[in-house]
Design an enzyme around this catalytic site. Structure first.
Site, PDB file in Angstrom:
ATOM      1  N   SER A  69       0.846  -1.192   0.000  1.00 22.92           N
ATOM      2  CA  SER A  69       0.000   0.000   0.000  1.00 22.92           C
ATOM      3  C   SER A  69       0.878   1.237   0.000  1.00 22.92           C
ATOM      4  O   SER A  69       1.959   1.243   0.589  1.00 22.92           O
ATOM      5  CB  SER A  69      -0.886   0.035   1.243  1.00 22.92           C
ATOM      6  OG  SER A  69      -1.603   1.255   1.322  1.00 22.92           O
ATOM      7  N   TYR A  82      -2.215   0.134  10.329  1.00 25.56           N
ATOM      8  CA  TYR A  82      -2.317  -0.347   8.949  1.00 25.56           C
ATOM      9  C   TYR A  82      -0.985  -0.179   8.225  1.00 25.56           C
ATOM     10  O   TYR A  82      -0.456  -1.116   7.627  1.00 25.56           O
ATOM     11  CB  TYR A  82      -3.432   0.392   8.210  1.00 25.56           C
ATOM     12  CG  TYR A  82      -3.586  -0.034   6.781  1.00 25.56           C
ATOM     13  CD1 TYR A  82      -4.203  -1.239   6.457  1.00 25.56           C
ATOM     14  CD2 TYR A  82      -3.090   0.744   5.738  1.00 25.56           C
ATOM     15  CE1 TYR A  82      -4.338  -1.640   5.133  1.00 25.56           C
ATOM     16  CE2 TYR A  82      -3.220   0.354   4.425  1.00 25.56           C
ATOM     17  CZ  TYR A  82      -3.843  -0.840   4.127  1.00 25.56           C
ATOM     18  OH  TYR A  82      -3.960  -1.246   2.827  1.00 25.56           O
TER      19      TYR A  82
END
Length: 172
Positions: A69, A82
């Site tokens: 990501s 995250y």
């Protein structure tokens, strides 16, 4: 992996793409959400690698693609855990690449804002609303990520595409 080998005779690639993102600020203390991200985003990737490596070793070839990501590249509030899980995968991916030898290719793909159901995993409603308002209108189609992965896979065996970042042009 056994099913893939039984059905196709071999395993050419694994794409570790599972991920959840019930993001929130640290002071929301959503510890169960932190555990879910660690279990799915990091451990899930490790389990996928562990399942594929013995097959790739027997075949003397294979390609591991780990979807990470851009949240791990540009750290912002609400993304602490995250981003940490994605950077753990980034670290593991780089070490795997170094350990892989000349017959195993390893690629990390870092998508930005993609039009998926990712936001559905955000359990903290203020964070969910903020992200939908801020990023929802710039999301690009998942096929952009698929094309990036295909680019890495289509290279000749001696070419290893180590890292790809795919994000909307409007994403800061």
């Amino acid at each position: 992996m056994a099913f893939a080998v039984a059905r196709g005779g071999r395993l050419d690639v694994i794409v570790n793409n599972a991920g959840v993102g019930p993001i929130s600020r640290f002071d929301a203390l959503r510890v169960d959400d932190w555990d879910a991200m660690i279990d799915v985003n990091f451990r899930g990737t490790l389990y996928g690698i562990a399942a594929a490596l013995p097959v790739f070793a027997r075949q003397d070839s294979g390609h591991v693609v780990n979807v990470i990501s851009t949240a791990g590249l540009q750290i912002v509030p609400t993304m602490g855990v995250y981003a940490a899980t994605k950077n753990a995968v980034r670290t593991a991916t780089e070490v795997l690449r170094q350990e892989a030898g000349p017959k195993l290719r390893v690629t990390e793909v870092s998508p930005g804002v993609i039009a998926t159901s990712f936001g559905d995993t955000i359990t903290h409603q203020p964070t969910r609303k903020m992200l939908e308002e801020r990023l929802g209108n710039i999301a690009i189609s998942p096929d952009a990520v698929a094309r990036g992965i295909l680019y890495a896979l289509e290279q000749p065996p001696e070419v290893d595409v180590g890292s790809i970042v795919i994000r909307p042009t409007a994403q800061s």
